[in-house]
Design a protein around this motif. Structure first.
Motif, PDB file in Angstrom:
ATOM      1  N   CYS A 125       0.831  -1.209   0.000  1.00 16.40           N
ATOM      2  CA  CYS A 125       0.000   0.000   0.000  1.00 16.40           C
ATOM      3  C   CYS A 125       0.867   1.262   0.000  1.00 16.40           C
ATOM      4  O   CYS A 125       0.554   2.242  -0.694  1.00 16.40           O
ATOM      5  CB  CYS A 125      -0.936  -0.012   1.208  1.00 16.40           C
ATOM      6  N   CYS A 126       1.954   1.249   0.767  1.00 16.34           N
ATOM      7  CA  CYS A 126       2.856   2.409   0.782  1.00 16.34           C
ATOM      8  C   CYS A 126       3.451   2.651  -0.595  1.00 16.34           C
ATOM      9  O   CYS A 126       3.495   3.797  -1.077  1.00 16.34           O
ATOM     10  CB  CYS A 126       3.975   2.183   1.803  1.00 16.34           C
ATOM     11  N   ARG A 127       3.900   1.575  -1.243  1.00 17.83           N
ATOM     12  CA  ARG A 127       4.497   1.725  -2.571  1.00 17.83           C
ATOM     13  C   ARG A 127       3.457   2.196  -3.582  1.00 17.83           C
ATOM     14  O   ARG A 127       3.729   3.048  -4.438  1.00 17.83           O
ATOM     15  CB  ARG A 127       5.111   0.392  -3.019  1.00 17.83           C
ATOM     16  N   ALA A 128       2.245   1.638  -3.497  1.00 15.13           N
ATOM     17  CA  ALA A 128       1.191   2.027  -4.432  1.00 15.13           C
ATOM     18  C   ALA A 128       0.790   3.485  -4.247  1.00 15.13           C
ATOM     19  O   ALA A 128       0.379   4.146  -5.203  1.00 15.13           O
ATOM     20  CB  ALA A 128      -0.024   1.122  -4.243  1.00 15.13           C
ATOM     21  N   ALA A 129       0.905   3.996  -3.024  1.00 16.41           N
ATOM     22  CA  ALA A 129       0.555   5.400  -2.756  1.00 16.41           C
ATOM     23  C   ALA A 129       1.672   6.363  -3.122  1.00 16.41           C
ATOM     24  O   ALA A 129       1.508   7.573  -3.010  1.00 16.41           O
ATOM     25  CB  ALA A 129       0.207   5.561  -1.272  1.00 16.41           C
ATOM     26  N   GLY A 130       2.821   5.826  -3.556  1.00 16.08           N
ATOM     27  CA  GLY A 130       3.901   6.680  -4.024  1.00 16.08           C
ATOM     28  C   GLY A 130       5.031   6.879  -3.045  1.00 16.08           C
ATOM     29  O   GLY A 130       5.966   7.653  -3.326  1.00 16.08           O
ATOM     30  N   LEU A 131       5.006   6.194  -1.899  1.00 12.38           N
ATOM     31  CA  LEU A 131       6.093   6.339  -0.935  1.00 12.38           C
ATOM     32  C   LEU A 131       7.268   5.452  -1.327  1.00 12.38           C
ATOM     33  O   LEU A 131       7.089   4.353  -1.861  1.00 12.38           O
ATOM     34  CB  LEU A 131       5.632   5.945   0.472  1.00 12.38           C
ATOM     35  N   THR A 132       8.471   5.921  -1.064  1.00 16.98           N
ATOM     36  CA  THR A 132       9.671   5.106  -1.210  1.00 16.98           C
ATOM     37  C   THR A 132       9.793   4.284   0.065  1.00 16.98           C
ATOM     38  O   THR A 132      10.219   4.781   1.109  1.00 16.98           O
ATOM     39  CB  THR A 132      10.914   5.999  -1.404  1.00 16.98           C
ATOM     40  N   ALA A 133       9.396   3.017   0.015  1.00 23.23           N
ATOM     41  CA  ALA A 133       9.277   2.208   1.231  1.00 23.23           C
ATOM     42  C   ALA A 133       9.992   0.879   1.069  1.00 23.23           C
ATOM     43  O   ALA A 133      10.160   0.378  -0.048  1.00 23.23           O
ATOM     44  CB  ALA A 133       7.796   1.971   1.560  1.00 23.23           C
ATOM     45  N   ARG A 134      10.409   0.316   2.204  1.00 16.71           N
ATOM     46  CA  ARG A 134      11.125  -0.960   2.190  1.00 16.71           C
ATOM     47  C   ARG A 134      10.701  -1.823   3.377  1.00 16.71           C
ATOM     48  O   ARG A 134      10.105  -1.344   4.337  1.00 16.71           O
ATOM     49  CB  ARG A 134      12.637  -0.744   2.199  1.00 16.71           C
ATOM     50  N   TYR A 135      11.026  -3.099   3.279  1.00 20.54           N
ATOM     51  CA  TYR A 135      10.645  -4.122   4.262  1.00 20.54           C
ATOM     52  C   TYR A 135      11.765  -4.261   5.289  1.00 20.54           C
ATOM     53  O   TYR A 135      12.950  -4.312   4.930  1.00 20.54           O
ATOM     54  CB  TYR A 135      10.454  -5.432   3.510  1.00 20.54           C
ATOM     55  N   VAL A 136      11.409  -4.343   6.567  1.00 21.15           N
ATOM     56  CA  VAL A 136      12.405  -4.460   7.635  1.00 21.15           C
ATOM     57  C   VAL A 136      12.138  -5.746   8.407  1.00 21.15           C
ATOM     58  O   VAL A 136      11.020  -5.979   8.877  1.00 21.15           O
ATOM     59  CB  VAL A 136      12.360  -3.250   8.586  1.00 21.15           C
ATOM     60  N   SER A 137      13.175  -6.573   8.532  1.00 25.14           N
ATOM     61  CA  SER A 137      13.053  -7.861   9.211  1.00 25.14           C
ATOM     62  C   SER A 137      13.972  -7.901  10.423  1.00 25.14           C
ATOM     63  O   SER A 137      15.165  -7.632  10.327  1.00 25.14           O
ATOM     64  CB  SER A 137      13.418  -8.996   8.241  1.00 25.14           C
ATOM     65  N   ASP A 138      13.378  -8.236  11.564  1.00 24.64           N
ATOM     66  CA  ASP A 138      14.107  -8.369  12.828  1.00 24.64           C
ATOM     67  C   ASP A 138      14.284  -9.860  13.098  1.00 24.64           C
ATOM     68  O   ASP A 138      13.305 -10.605  13.157  1.00 24.64           O
ATOM     69  CB  ASP A 138      13.308  -7.678  13.937  1.00 24.64           C
TER      70      ASP A 138
END
Length: 614
Positions: A125-138
């Motif tokens: 959803c973040c990417r579709a809305a135009g945000l530069t976003a990435r996945y974070v794994s702990d």
């Protein structure tokens, strides 16, 4: 996604800044959009799953009890495992496929899950809305999102299932997790961001034993280089600059063990059943920061952006403006709990919503809330205010505060932060949840542009992990305000004359006579049992006769100060009156308890006018 609605809201917030004064900068639309997405996703779109309801009988009494092999259609949604939830009522097993395909998670009936599903779907959803976003794994079993803020020039933490924005120490400080490896991945590269999520790097370093540190750094660089191999040079140079800035930021975040940490308390995990969170050791502690020597800390520090309070005549029932409640302003706070318990909840008139700030916790903790009138509206005069306690945890109630203002004169002469104290309280206790306390100023204020409630202590600082309130209602002068009570005396005389006229007419059929009789019965009950809540809180629909008579409405709302609140109805009273109110709620008029006894005195004055000597 309701992007049109979100963009309209953020456009209004950006435009608001230009209406507030020269000291207010417009927030970045990108950052506002990230917050709007977070709020929408958590409160409207996705659902947390502990166990699913029974697919056969609909019972919610189910328990997790094993696993099954994925079916073909479940594998198509990248479900590598399927949980079985057994019904305690009928014994049937309900399948819970743990989908990893974010597209599948957007479909009706699949918008649910735990942190893995939440992070996958929210990132899309973040990417579709135009945000530069990435996945974070702990590596200690949690996942979330980061987006790149062009205005702040850094990556910002987003946790959709917790509704958390830019709280990178949430897991270590709030949940009590012992982080080791935290890696962010996107189509732009792969980065070890562990330093962003800890204030105890030396401790964390001892736990990082899976691979040598140099090998990990080299391997992540190689992966990033492969991802960018086909990029044109300008794009590659842009991202190399961002990489360098991030490395500097992560180096600055390193602190010696025990020396750093968040300056404000953070909560334990909020999502999931208590038993599940306890098993994972993620509930954190309900305590607060260590005691400090100072008894009062100035309410300074970063704050939320100004937001429209949403309390205008078109936002709330007519009784609010009729009672003289100030409206049309903007609000902000020292902090709030993003998505649900935000600052504008203080002004929605509803007792079942609230504002909560973890920064107001502990001995020496403080917080504040500001209400500000835009420059295209008139300055306001404050005569009294009310506070409404929230739904739970009485230790979080404010117990000590100051009401401060910036006058219109100071504001127009450029003294934008010249705060003047109008009222100060200490040792205040709310007797119960959703309780209204009223506070009258000795004299109405001069015209004001800014108002601030500075909270310097909670009811139990050693136990409170936050400060909270359901409502902060500000009111302008009524007919009995000022150094003389001429207006109030005139109102009483008019009421006395009206009563005598009704008595002379000698009939109870007249609507005016019936309304006077109703008012008299209400006030007799209060005089007989002054502290009984059942007589101080009346549903508006039962007072229609009073509210439709201008004189009696002014007596009730402005002189007696019965004030409107939106509150839940008892189950036996139906679904409420609608009109945009929350389901099961309605408008009530509530007479706040006044510690000075002024509320009972006003009741006696009206009863005397209703029962003139014959």
């Amino acid at each position: 996604m309701p992007l049109a609605r979100m963009h309209a809201a953020l456009d209004a917030e950006v435009a608001l800044a230009s209406r507030l004064g020269p000291d207010v900068a417009a927030p970045a639309k990108e950052d506002l959009l990230a917050k709007k997405l977070l709020q929408w996703f958590k409160t409207e779109f996705f659902t947390w799953v502990d166990t699913l309801p029974c697919s056969r009988c609909g019972s919610t009494a189910t328990r997790s009890g094993g696993a099954a092999q994925p079916l073909a259609d479940e594998r198509a949604g990248m479900a590598e495992r399927v949980e079985l939830h057994y019904c305690s009522a009928c014994g049937a097993a309900t399948r819970f496929p743990r989908y990893n395909d974010p597209g599948k998670l957007l479909q009706q009936g699949c918008r649910r899950g735990r942190c893995g599903e939440w992070a996958n779907a929210f990132l899309l959803c973040c990417r579709a809305a135009g945000l530069t976003a990435r996945y974070v794994s702990d590596w200690s079993d949690h996942v979330w999102t980061e987006y790149y803020s062009h205005s702040m020039r850094r990556w910002v933490h987003l946790d959709a299932c917790e509704g958390s924005y830019d709280q990178s120490l949430l897991y270590e400080t709030g949940w009590g997790k012992a982080v080791s490896y935290v890696v962010a991945a996107g189509s732009w590269g792969v980065t070890d961001v562990t330093k962003r999520y800890t204030s105890r790097w030396r401790e964390v370093l001892h736990r990082r034993t899976l691979v040598p540190e140099r090998w990990l750094a080299r391997r992540l660089d190689e992966m990033t280089t492969m991802l960018r191999a086909e990029w044109i040079l300008p794009k590659r140079m842009l991202w190399l600059g961002r990489d360098a800035a991030e490395r500097m930021e992560l180096l600055r975040s390193m602190r010696p063990t025990g020396q750093g940490g968040s300056q404000q308390p953070l909560p334990g995990r909020q999502t999931g059943s208590l038993e599940w969170r306890q098993q994972r050791g993620e509930i954190g502690s309900s305590g607060s920061r260590p005691a400090e020597a100072t008894s009062e800390r100035p309410p300074t520090g970063p704050a939320t952006a100004y937001r429209l309070a949403g309390d205008g005549p078109s936002d709330l029932p007519a009784e609010f403006s009729a009672a003289g409640r100030l409206s049309g302003g903007a609000c902000r706070a020292r902090g709030h709990n993003e998505t649900a318990e935000v600052v504008e909840r203080l002004f929605d008139g509803c007792t079942t919503t609230k504002w909560l700030d973890f920064g107001g916790a502990g001995v020496g903790g403080s917080s504040w809330v500001e209400y500000r009138m835009p420059t295209d509206q008139q300055a306001v005069i404050v005569s009294d205010y009310e506070l409404v306690s929230a739904n739970d945890c009485p230790e979080r109630d404010p117990a000590e505060w100051r009401l401060e203002v910036v006058t219109e004169q100071d504001f127009t002469e450029g003294r934008l932060d010249a705060w003047t104290t109008l009222d100060q309280r200490a040792g205040v206790r709310f007797p119960d949840r959703h309780t209204v306390l009223g506070f009258r100023l000795s004299m109405p204020s001069p015209p004001c542009r800014r108002m601030r409630l500075s909270i310097t202590a909670t009811a139990n600082p050693s136990a409170a992990n936050s400060v909270q309130l359901a409502c902060w209602n500000l009111y302008g002068p009524g007919p009995d305000s000022g150094s003389s009570n001429c207006a109030g005396s005139g109102l009483l005389q008019e009421l006395r004359d009206r009563t005598i006229a009704a008595m002379t007419a000698g009939t109870s059929e007249d609507k005016g006579s019936a309304a006077l009789s109703l008012l008299g019965r209400m006030l007799d009950n209060i005089r007989r049992e002054p502290l009984a809540p059942k007589f101080r809180k009346v549903r508006c629909i039962k007072l229609t006769q009073l509210l439709q008579a201008p004189l009696l409405a002014e007596v009730l709302l402005r002189f007696l100060r019965f004030r409107p609140l939106i509150a839940p109805l008892p189950a036996a009273h139906g679904a409420g009156s609608g009109n945009g109110l929350p389901n099961g709620h309605d408008v009530f008029l509530v007479l706040a308890v006044d510690a000075t006894g002024d509320d009972v005195r006003r009741v006696s004055d009206i009863l005397s006018a209703l029962k003139p000597e014959t």
